[in-house]
Write a protein that holds these residues in place. Structure first.
Motif, mmCIF file in Angstrom:
data_model
loop_
_atom_site.group_PDB
_atom_site.id
_atom_site.type_symbol
_atom_site.label_atom_id
_atom_site.label_comp_id
_atom_site.label_asym_id
_atom_site.label_seq_id
_atom_site.Cartn_x
_atom_site.Cartn_y
_atom_site.Cartn_z
ATOM 1 N N ASN A 1 -55.738 -28.791 -22.697
ATOM 2 C CA ASN A 1 -56.598 -27.736 -22.443
ATOM 3 C C ASN A 1 -56.026 -26.232 -22.887
ATOM 4 O O ASN A 1 -55.105 -25.926 -21.866
ATOM 5 C CB ASN A 1 -57.506 -27.760 -21.589
ATOM 6 C CG ASN A 1 -58.363 -26.804 -21.140
ATOM 7 O OD1 ASN A 1 -58.907 -25.889 -21.933
ATOM 8 N ND2 ASN A 1 -59.209 -26.613 -19.992
ATOM 9 N N ASN A 2 -56.435 -25.765 -23.921
ATOM 10 C CA ASN A 2 -55.689 -24.115 -24.034
ATOM 11 C C ASN A 2 -55.799 -23.139 -23.005
ATOM 12 O O ASN A 2 -55.191 -22.323 -23.056
ATOM 13 C CB ASN A 2 -56.007 -23.555 -25.536
ATOM 14 C CG ASN A 2 -55.269 -24.357 -26.352
ATOM 15 O OD1 ASN A 2 -54.469 -24.814 -26.564
ATOM 16 N ND2 ASN A 2 -56.134 -24.201 -27.706
ATOM 17 N N ILE A 3 -56.932 -23.468 -22.238
ATOM 18 C CA ILE A 3 -57.057 -22.130 -21.079
ATOM 19 C C ILE A 3 -56.866 -22.909 -19.617
ATOM 20 O O ILE A 3 -57.042 -22.170 -18.595
ATOM 21 C CB ILE A 3 -58.644 -21.922 -20.879
ATOM 22 C CG1 ILE A 3 -59.438 -23.079 -20.704
ATOM 23 C CG2 ILE A 3 -58.823 -21.135 -22.257
ATOM 24 C CD1 ILE A 3 -60.939 -22.796 -20.652
ATOM 25 N N HIS A 4 -56.111 -23.891 -19.599
ATOM 26 C CA HIS A 4 -55.540 -24.610 -18.439
ATOM 27 C C HIS A 4 -54.614 -23.597 -17.607
ATOM 28 O O HIS A 4 -53.568 -23.272 -18.181
ATOM 29 C CB HIS A 4 -54.984 -25.823 -18.385
ATOM 30 C CG HIS A 4 -54.541 -26.571 -17.275
ATOM 31 N ND1 HIS A 4 -55.521 -27.024 -16.301
ATOM 32 C CD2 HIS A 4 -53.094 -27.310 -16.783
ATOM 33 C CE1 HIS A 4 -54.816 -27.342 -15.164
ATOM 34 N NE2 HIS A 4 -53.357 -27.347 -15.507
ATOM 35 N N GLN A 5 -55.074 -23.028 -16.581
ATOM 36 C CA GLN A 5 -54.061 -22.292 -15.822
ATOM 37 C C GLN A 5 -53.815 -20.606 -16.529
ATOM 38 O O GLN A 5 -52.664 -20.067 -16.004
ATOM 39 C CB GLN A 5 -52.521 -22.760 -15.372
ATOM 40 C CG GLN A 5 -53.219 -24.004 -14.575
ATOM 41 C CD GLN A 5 -51.627 -24.576 -13.927
ATOM 42 O OE1 GLN A 5 -50.755 -24.321 -14.786
ATOM 43 N NE2 GLN A 5 -51.644 -25.248 -13.053
ATOM 44 N N ILE A 6 -54.505 -20.618 -17.576
ATOM 45 C CA ILE A 6 -54.150 -19.359 -18.242
ATOM 46 C C ILE A 6 -54.242 -17.944 -17.858
ATOM 47 O O ILE A 6 -53.792 -16.951 -17.910
ATOM 48 C CB ILE A 6 -54.869 -19.368 -19.738
ATOM 49 C CG1 ILE A 6 -54.129 -18.444 -20.767
ATOM 50 C CG2 ILE A 6 -56.381 -19.007 -19.703
ATOM 51 C CD1 ILE A 6 -54.848 -18.547 -22.066
ATOM 52 N N GLN A 7 -55.319 -18.110 -16.798
ATOM 53 C CA GLN A 7 -55.867 -16.869 -16.162
ATOM 54 C C GLN A 7 -54.473 -16.392 -15.081
ATOM 55 O O GLN A 7 -54.577 -15.211 -15.036
ATOM 56 C CB GLN A 7 -56.805 -16.999 -15.073
ATOM 57 C CG GLN A 7 -58.145 -17.345 -15.872
ATOM 58 C CD GLN A 7 -58.553 -18.883 -16.141
ATOM 59 O OE1 GLN A 7 -57.728 -19.638 -15.911
ATOM 60 N NE2 GLN A 7 -59.863 -19.063 -16.573
ATOM 61 N N GLU A 8 -53.420 -17.310 -14.711
ATOM 62 C CA GLU A 8 -52.484 -16.948 -13.939
ATOM 63 C C GLU A 8 -51.370 -16.452 -14.828
ATOM 64 O O GLU A 8 -50.361 -15.959 -14.303
ATOM 65 C CB GLU A 8 -52.053 -18.094 -13.256
ATOM 66 C CG GLU A 8 -53.029 -18.174 -11.857
ATOM 67 C CD GLU A 8 -54.324 -19.152 -12.455
ATOM 68 O OE1 GLU A 8 -54.214 -20.225 -13.343
ATOM 69 O OE2 GLU A 8 -55.510 -19.044 -11.929
ATOM 70 N N ALA A 9 -51.406 -16.552 -16.061
ATOM 71 C CA ALA A 9 -50.213 -16.513 -16.962
ATOM 72 C C ALA A 9 -49.877 -15.070 -17.003
ATOM 73 O O ALA A 9 -50.597 -14.226 -16.873
ATOM 74 C CB ALA A 9 -50.609 -16.984 -18.392
ATOM 75 N N ASP A 10 -48.518 -14.553 -16.917
ATOM 76 C CA ASP A 10 -48.085 -13.262 -17.102
ATOM 77 C C ASP A 10 -47.965 -12.964 -18.676
ATOM 78 O O ASP A 10 -48.080 -11.875 -19.103
ATOM 79 C CB ASP A 10 -46.784 -12.989 -16.655
ATOM 80 C CG ASP A 10 -46.899 -13.355 -14.955
ATOM 81 O OD1 ASP A 10 -47.474 -12.358 -14.433
ATOM 82 O OD2 ASP A 10 -46.021 -14.202 -14.429
ATOM 83 N N VAL A 11 -47.571 -14.110 -19.361
ATOM 84 C CA VAL A 11 -47.410 -13.914 -20.749
ATOM 85 C C VAL A 11 -48.115 -15.226 -21.576
ATOM 86 O O VAL A 11 -47.630 -16.190 -21.125
ATOM 87 C CB VAL A 11 -46.230 -13.551 -21.305
ATOM 88 C CG1 VAL A 11 -45.172 -14.619 -20.584
ATOM 89 C CG2 VAL A 11 -45.762 -13.497 -22.863
ATOM 90 N N ILE A 12 -48.681 -15.054 -22.502
ATOM 91 C CA ILE A 12 -49.099 -16.005 -23.531
ATOM 92 C C ILE A 12 -48.362 -15.844 -24.821
ATOM 93 O O ILE A 12 -48.544 -15.134 -25.397
ATOM 94 C CB ILE A 12 -50.651 -15.891 -23.776
ATOM 95 C CG1 ILE A 12 -51.270 -15.819 -22.507
ATOM 96 C CG2 ILE A 12 -51.325 -16.851 -24.660
ATOM 97 C CD1 ILE A 12 -52.914 -15.490 -22.617
ATOM 98 N N ILE A 13 -47.687 -17.202 -25.166
ATOM 99 C CA ILE A 13 -46.985 -17.135 -26.290
ATOM 100 C C ILE A 13 -47.638 -18.306 -27.372
ATOM 101 O O ILE A 13 -48.032 -19.350 -27.072
ATOM 102 C CB ILE A 13 -45.529 -17.786 -26.024
ATOM 103 C CG1 ILE A 13 -44.829 -16.772 -25.053
ATOM 104 C CG2 ILE A 13 -44.766 -18.000 -27.327
ATOM 105 C CD1 ILE A 13 -43.602 -17.512 -24.636
ATOM 106 N N LEU A 14 -48.194 -17.486 -28.333
ATOM 107 C CA LEU A 14 -48.863 -18.389 -29.679
ATOM 108 C C LEU A 14 -47.776 -18.904 -30.466
ATOM 109 O O LEU A 14 -46.837 -18.222 -31.171
ATOM 110 C CB LEU A 14 -49.664 -17.573 -30.365
ATOM 111 C CG LEU A 14 -50.733 -16.392 -29.583
ATOM 112 C CD1 LEU A 14 -51.536 -15.851 -30.338
ATOM 113 C CD2 LEU A 14 -51.562 -17.671 -28.691
ATOM 114 N N THR A 15 -47.503 -20.342 -30.602
ATOM 115 C CA THR A 15 -46.607 -21.014 -31.310
ATOM 116 C C THR A 15 -47.455 -21.863 -32.299
ATOM 117 O O THR A 15 -47.386 -23.262 -32.316
ATOM 118 C CB THR A 15 -45.506 -21.772 -30.615
ATOM 119 O OG1 THR A 15 -46.090 -22.308 -29.648
ATOM 120 C CG2 THR A 15 -44.589 -20.858 -30.244
#
Length: 258
Positions: A51-65
């Motif tokens: 799930n791409n949005i799993h815990q994403i709200q807590e992320a400081d940085v999102i890395i797209l690879t």
């Protein structure tokens, strides 16, 4: 930092592995459609999800690879649930301006170009950003400095960085393979030839990085008048050693620019 990596392919996994070894204080989440091949990362402390949005709200940085054709689909999925995030894109050919237009002003776009040596703390990760995001980008720079070097470059050089730093890994490995093959011809078994060739390249690179001098200055230390080293170098150059490498790098750049 809490790092959210979308795209559990070779590059994404290399970053996750590198962070687990060299910057373990960071919390890593990595996503992939089929996670069976990367579940081992959980043993290293990473969270693995489909799930791409799993815990994403807590992320400081999102890395797209991810691949360029996946960008719009992924952004449509994550943008409704994030705000004020740093989105660091390793997507080839995707400009900061284009990415910023896609993600809106609520988030910050940064371009990065790591390579798979990140898992060994030896990536040359080129980073580009707009001046308005300079402060936020420092967190990304620090993150990738833990995985090797992280030079800040002008965005116009990002395609060139892709060739020199990412494709360059393959070019260097091809040299090592050729050296290994030569080693077999002159009497070594392949394992010994490979070990010698790889360590020699590593040693040469470490000398350059440590002393910060032009390669020719170090070459001069190895070559002696009428010696075997200069004879070998001259033979290689007669057959286009340097020119073929330069042509290969320029051809790769043309391929990126289409």
């Amino acid at each position: 930092m809490k790092v959210h990596i979308i795209g559990g392919g070779n590059l994404g996994v290399s970053i996750a592995l590198g962070l687990s070894k060299f910057s373990p204080e960071n919390q890593v989440t990595i996503t992939r459609r089929n996670t069976s091949s990367i579940l081992y990362l959980e043993k290293l402390g990473a969270t693995v999800s489909t799930n791409n949005i799993h815990q994403i709200q807590e992320a400081d940085v999102i890395i797209l690879t991810i691949k360029p054709y996946q960008v719009d689909t992924v952004l449509a999925e994550i943008l409704p649930v994030i705000s004020n995030k740093i989105i660091a894109s390793a997507v080839s050919g995707l400009s900061i301006e284009n990415l910023q237009n896609k993600i809106g002003t609520a988030n910050s776009a940064i371009r990065i170009m790591p390579n798979i040596a990140a898992q060994f703390g030896a990536s040359a990760t080129c980073i580009a950003f707009h001046e308005k995001d300079k402060d936020k980008a420092q967190d990304v720079v620090s993150l990738f400095q833990s995985l090797g070097t992280a030079p800040i470059i002008d965005e116009k050089l990002m395609d060139a960085a892709t060739v020199l730093a990412a494709s360059g890994t393959a070019f260097a490995l091809r040299y090592i393979r050729a050296s290994m093959q030569a080693g077999i011809e002159i009497g070594f078994d392949w394992q010994t030839a490979l070990a010698i060739s790889a360590q020699t390249v590593k040693g040469a690179a470490e000398m350059l990085l440590e002393e910060k001098v032009h390669p020719e200055q170090l070459i001069d230390r190895v070559t002696t008048p009428q010696g075997c080293t200069i004879a070998g170098l001259n033979e290689m150059e007669m057959h286009g050693f340097s020119s073929s490498l330069i042509r290969g790098i320029k051809t790769s750049l043309k391929q990126i620019k289409g």
